[in-house]
Design a protein around this motif. Structure first.
Motif, PDB file in Angstrom:
ATOM      1  N   ARG A 189      -9.502   3.900  -2.727  1.00  0.00           N
ATOM      2  CA  ARG A 189     -10.741   3.530  -3.852  1.00  0.00           C
ATOM      3  C   ARG A 189     -11.714   3.364  -2.683  1.00  0.00           C
ATOM      4  N   PRO A 190     -12.979   3.734  -2.763  1.00  0.00           N
ATOM      5  CA  PRO A 190     -14.245   3.592  -1.851  1.00  0.00           C
ATOM      6  C   PRO A 190     -14.316   1.535  -1.357  1.00  0.00           C
ATOM      7  N   ILE A 191     -14.892   1.537  -0.427  1.00  0.00           N
ATOM      8  CA  ILE A 191     -15.421   0.191   0.051  1.00  0.00           C
ATOM      9  C   ILE A 191     -17.230   0.773  -0.239  1.00  0.00           C
ATOM     10  N   GLU A 192     -18.000   0.698  -0.796  1.00  0.00           N
ATOM     11  CA  GLU A 192     -19.220   0.865  -1.061  1.00  0.00           C
ATOM     12  C   GLU A 192     -20.359  -0.712  -0.461  1.00  0.00           C
ATOM     13  N   ARG A 193     -21.184  -0.083   0.757  1.00  0.00           N
ATOM     14  CA  ARG A 193     -22.195  -0.709   0.461  1.00  0.00           C
ATOM     15  C   ARG A 193     -22.019  -2.218   0.509  1.00  0.00           C
ATOM     16  N   GLN A 236      -9.069  -2.401   0.689  1.00  0.00           N
ATOM     17  CA  GLN A 236      -8.149  -1.869  -0.761  1.00  0.00           C
ATOM     18  C   GLN A 236      -7.314  -1.879  -1.687  1.00  0.00           C
ATOM     19  N   LEU A 237      -6.650  -2.966  -1.179  1.00  0.00           N
ATOM     20  CA  LEU A 237      -5.940  -3.783  -1.511  1.00  0.00           C
ATOM     21  C   LEU A 237      -5.882  -5.021  -2.357  1.00  0.00           C
ATOM     22  N   LEU A 238      -7.315  -5.852  -1.916  1.00  0.00           N
ATOM     23  CA  LEU A 238      -7.638  -7.055  -2.559  1.00  0.00           C
ATOM     24  C   LEU A 238      -8.662  -6.867  -3.695  1.00  0.00           C
ATOM     25  N   GLN A 239      -8.883  -5.493  -3.559  1.00  0.00           N
ATOM     26  CA  GLN A 239      -9.895  -4.789  -4.766  1.00  0.00           C
ATOM     27  C   GLN A 239      -9.452  -4.425  -5.683  1.00  0.00           C
ATOM     28  N   SER A 240      -7.877  -4.080  -5.654  1.00  0.00           N
ATOM     29  CA  SER A 240      -7.562  -3.432  -6.676  1.00  0.00           C
ATOM     30  C   SER A 240      -7.117  -4.179  -7.566  1.00  0.00           C
ATOM     31  N   GLU A 241      -7.361  -5.037  -8.629  1.00  0.00           N
ATOM     32  CA  GLU A 241      -7.732  -5.846 -10.022  1.00  0.00           C
ATOM     33  C   GLU A 241      -8.417  -6.458  -9.512  1.00  0.00           C
ATOM     34  N   ALA A 242      -9.670  -6.755  -8.559  1.00  0.00           N
ATOM     35  CA  ALA A 242     -10.332  -7.812  -8.726  1.00  0.00           C
ATOM     36  C   ALA A 242     -11.542  -6.831  -7.645  1.00  0.00           C
ATOM     37  N   PRO A 243     -12.573  -6.084  -8.034  1.00  0.00           N
ATOM     38  CA  PRO A 243     -13.175  -4.958  -7.224  1.00  0.00           C
ATOM     39  C   PRO A 243     -15.028  -5.949  -7.187  1.00  0.00           C
ATOM     40  N   GLY A 244     -15.516  -5.477  -6.329  1.00  0.00           N
ATOM     41  CA  GLY A 244     -16.753  -5.906  -6.256  1.00  0.00           C
ATOM     42  C   GLY A 244     -17.424  -5.183  -5.056  1.00  0.00           C
ATOM     43  N   THR A 245     -18.764  -5.593  -4.948  1.00  0.00           N
ATOM     44  CA  THR A 245     -19.684  -5.551  -3.714  1.00  0.00           C
ATOM     45  C   THR A 245     -19.290  -6.822  -2.610  1.00  0.00           C
ATOM     46  N   LEU A 292       0.885  -1.454  -0.369  1.00  0.00           N
ATOM     47  CA  LEU A 292       0.054   0.181  -0.126  1.00  0.00           C
ATOM     48  C   LEU A 292       0.723   1.227  -0.089  1.00  0.00           C
ATOM     49  N   ALA A 293       2.167   1.388   0.716  1.00  0.00           N
ATOM     50  CA  ALA A 293       2.817   2.460   0.192  1.00  0.00           C
ATOM     51  C   ALA A 293       3.799   2.571  -0.848  1.00  0.00           C
ATOM     52  N   ARG A 294       3.950   1.773  -1.947  1.00  0.00           N
ATOM     53  CA  ARG A 294       3.875   1.642  -3.119  1.00  0.00           C
ATOM     54  C   ARG A 294       2.590   1.855  -4.060  1.00  0.00           C
ATOM     55  N   HIS A 295       1.415   1.624  -3.728  1.00  0.00           N
ATOM     56  CA  HIS A 295       0.302   1.692  -4.446  1.00  0.00           C
ATOM     57  C   HIS A 295      -0.349   2.780  -3.707  1.00  0.00           C
ATOM     58  N   PRO A 296      -0.021   4.075  -3.272  1.00  0.00           N
ATOM     59  CA  PRO A 296      -1.138   4.543  -2.184  1.00  0.00           C
ATOM     60  C   PRO A 296      -3.218   4.976  -2.744  1.00  0.00           C
ATOM     61  N   GLN A 297      -2.803   5.198  -4.319  1.00  0.00           N
ATOM     62  CA  GLN A 297      -3.783   5.434  -4.797  1.00  0.00           C
ATOM     63  C   GLN A 297      -4.875   4.310  -4.316  1.00  0.00           C
ATOM     64  N   LEU A 298      -4.476   3.334  -3.758  1.00  0.00           N
ATOM     65  CA  LEU A 298      -5.432   2.389  -3.461  1.00  0.00           C
ATOM     66  C   LEU A 298      -6.282   2.641  -2.408  1.00  0.00           C
ATOM     67  N   LEU A 299      -5.320   3.331  -1.635  1.00  0.00           N
ATOM     68  CA  LEU A 299      -6.884   3.585  -0.307  1.00  0.00           C
ATOM     69  C   LEU A 299      -7.546   4.459  -0.490  1.00  0.00           C
ATOM     70  N   GLU A 314      -9.818  -0.092  10.907  1.00  0.00           N
ATOM     71  CA  GLU A 314      -9.393   0.810   9.811  1.00  0.00           C
ATOM     72  C   GLU A 314      -8.695  -0.473   8.482  1.00  0.00           C
ATOM     73  N   TYR A 315      -7.989  -0.807  10.044  1.00  0.00           N
ATOM     74  CA  TYR A 315      -6.364  -2.111   8.285  1.00  0.00           C
ATOM     75  C   TYR A 315      -7.621  -2.761   8.151  1.00  0.00           C
ATOM     76  N   HIS A 316      -8.321  -3.912   8.161  1.00  0.00           N
ATOM     77  CA  HIS A 316      -9.544  -4.370   8.028  1.00  0.00           C
ATOM     78  C   HIS A 316      -9.917  -3.794   6.409  1.00  0.00           C
ATOM     79  N   LYS A 317     -10.199  -2.160   6.709  1.00  0.00           N
ATOM     80  CA  LYS A 317     -10.447  -1.847   5.187  1.00  0.00           C
ATOM     81  C   LYS A 317      -9.483  -1.413   4.259  1.00  0.00           C
ATOM     82  N   GLN A 318      -8.571  -0.759   4.580  1.00  0.00           N
ATOM     83  CA  GLN A 318      -6.888  -1.393   4.216  1.00  0.00           C
ATOM     84  C   GLN A 318      -6.456  -2.263   3.826  1.00  0.00           C
TER      85      GLN A 318
END
Length: 384
Positions: free
Chosen positions: A79-83, A208-217, A70-77, A201-205
């Motif tokens: 990206r929202p986790i929606e609903r 955000q890492l896992l959904q970087s290339e595999a998004p979804g609800t 996440l330090a190397r890809h800070p943009q992932l943080l 907060e760690y759970h959310k991060q």
């Protein structure tokens, strides 16, 4: 002489194993220190101590890896986790079954066992079940079930099935997974009263890492989310909450049985079954009470109810009803995916999980009054 676990040594071993030095924060340290102090006081045999060390090092190593990625890809943080959908309840009330059915909907996203254990680099949507790490875990799983086929009775899991948030939050050392590894009352009581913000907060991060290339609800499951719903909603304010219901006598017996397996592995044997019985009963009641307390504050409609009896008797109709309550479309693809999972996972696939309250010093007459508040409010089907 019983080995003593030294926290600083495990941290250095995790750093050496990963080649990484930096944690995102030291929020994990208080829980880890309390956990290790309690574990050392047990005087567990050498094999159990080594197993515990390995688990702690793995959690620390995963934390180092996620911090670095996440330090190397800070943009992932950003990206929202929606609903997201969170499933919880008294332990052993059908949360795993419900989680697996939600995951069978191709429109949804669940954290899979293998990627929780090995999240870096994250998989893509196309490789969630075919990544070499997933295939290696499936092969390991196959060999384990061949050696110990009875394990399938206790938990309907797989490398490519969803797994509990407990294994994500373990990396912040704030989870009941750690408490299950012995008579760790100091850690348990601290956990029930501590501020869980850093764990969520760690759970959310992590998501955000896992959904970087595999998004979804996201569909997420952990019975003990029940204990910290206010904190969960602080981090995920638009979360959708689902409470599974089951006869608490049956659930408590099953809970005791599962915890006894953890004691066998990490505490040198489930020797004090009366302790397990009283501890599991206390925790089961606390799960129910905290949900009811939260519901009274937030309003009845804020939490959706799913009953285990209905889920096992008519799963498709129950899932259709749940989707309506969540405001989601129950598509033909969702139904087909769920039916395929059900066909491949009949309740008796691995045999029946047998357990008795009496084995843990409990009786229906002593357990039922503990859940008087819950049973007077919810019409759960009686089992057994």
């Amino acid at each position: 002489m019983t080995q003593t676990i030294v926290v600083d040594q495990l941290i250095e071993q995790a750093r050496a194993a990963t080649g990484l030095e930096t944690f995102d924060s030291d929020s994990y340290r208080e829980g880890l220190d309390i956990l290790v102090d309690g574990f050392n006081a047990q005087g567990a045999p050498e094999q159990a101590v080594e197993r515990m060390k390995g688990s702690v090092i793995q959690a620390l190593a995963t934390r180092l890896k996620t911090t670095d990625f996440l330090a190397r890809h800070p943009q992932l943080l950003e990206r929202p986790i929606e609903r997201p959908v969170f499933v919880f309840g008294i332990p052993r009330t059908g949360t795993t079954l419900l989680s697996n059915l939600l995951a069978a909907d191709p429109a949804r996203r669940s954290p899979l066992t293998w990627e929780i254990d090995d999240p870096v680099p994250p998989a893509t949507s196309a490789t969630l079940t075919t990544d070499p790490r997933a295939l290696a875990r499936l092969e390991m799983e196959k060999k384990m079930l061949e050696a110990m086929p009875e394990m399938g009775k206790y938990y309907r899991g797989s490398a490519i099935y969803p797994n509990e948030c407990v294994f994500i939050m373990a990396n912040d050392f704030k989870t009941l997974m750690w408490e299950s590894r012995g008579k760790l009352l100091g850690y348990r009581d601290w956990l029930f009263e501590t501020d869980m913000t850093s764990a969520y907060e760690y759970h959310k991060q992590f998501l955000q890492l896992l959904q970087s290339e595999a998004p979804g609800t996201w569909n997420l499951k952990m019975p003990s989310h029940a204990l910290w719903l206010d904190t969960l909603l602080k981090v995920y304010p638009d979360a959708r909450l689902v409470w599974t219901h089951r006869d608490p006598l049956t659930a408590t017996g099953s809970f005791c049985s599962i915890i006894s397996l953890a004691h066998n592995s990490f505490a040198g044997g489930a020797k004090d079954k009366d302790f397990i019985g009283q501890n599991c009963l206390y925790q089961a009641q606390l799960h129910a009470d905290r949900i009811m307390d939260t519901r009274e504050r937030l309003g009845e409609e804020r939490i959706v109810d799913v009953h285990y009896a209905e889920l096992t008797t008519d799963p498709i109709a129950t899932m259709r009803k749940l989707y309506a309550a969540l405001g989601d479309e129950f598509t033909a693809e969702a139904q087909a995916g769920m039916q395929a999972w059900l066909d491949d996972n009949p309740q008796t696939k691995f045999g029946k999980h047998e357990y008795k309250l009496a084995e843990f010093g409990l009786t229906p007459e002593t357990v039922r009054p503990v859940f008087e508040r819950y049973l007077s409010r919810y019409d759960v089907a009686v089992e057994g």
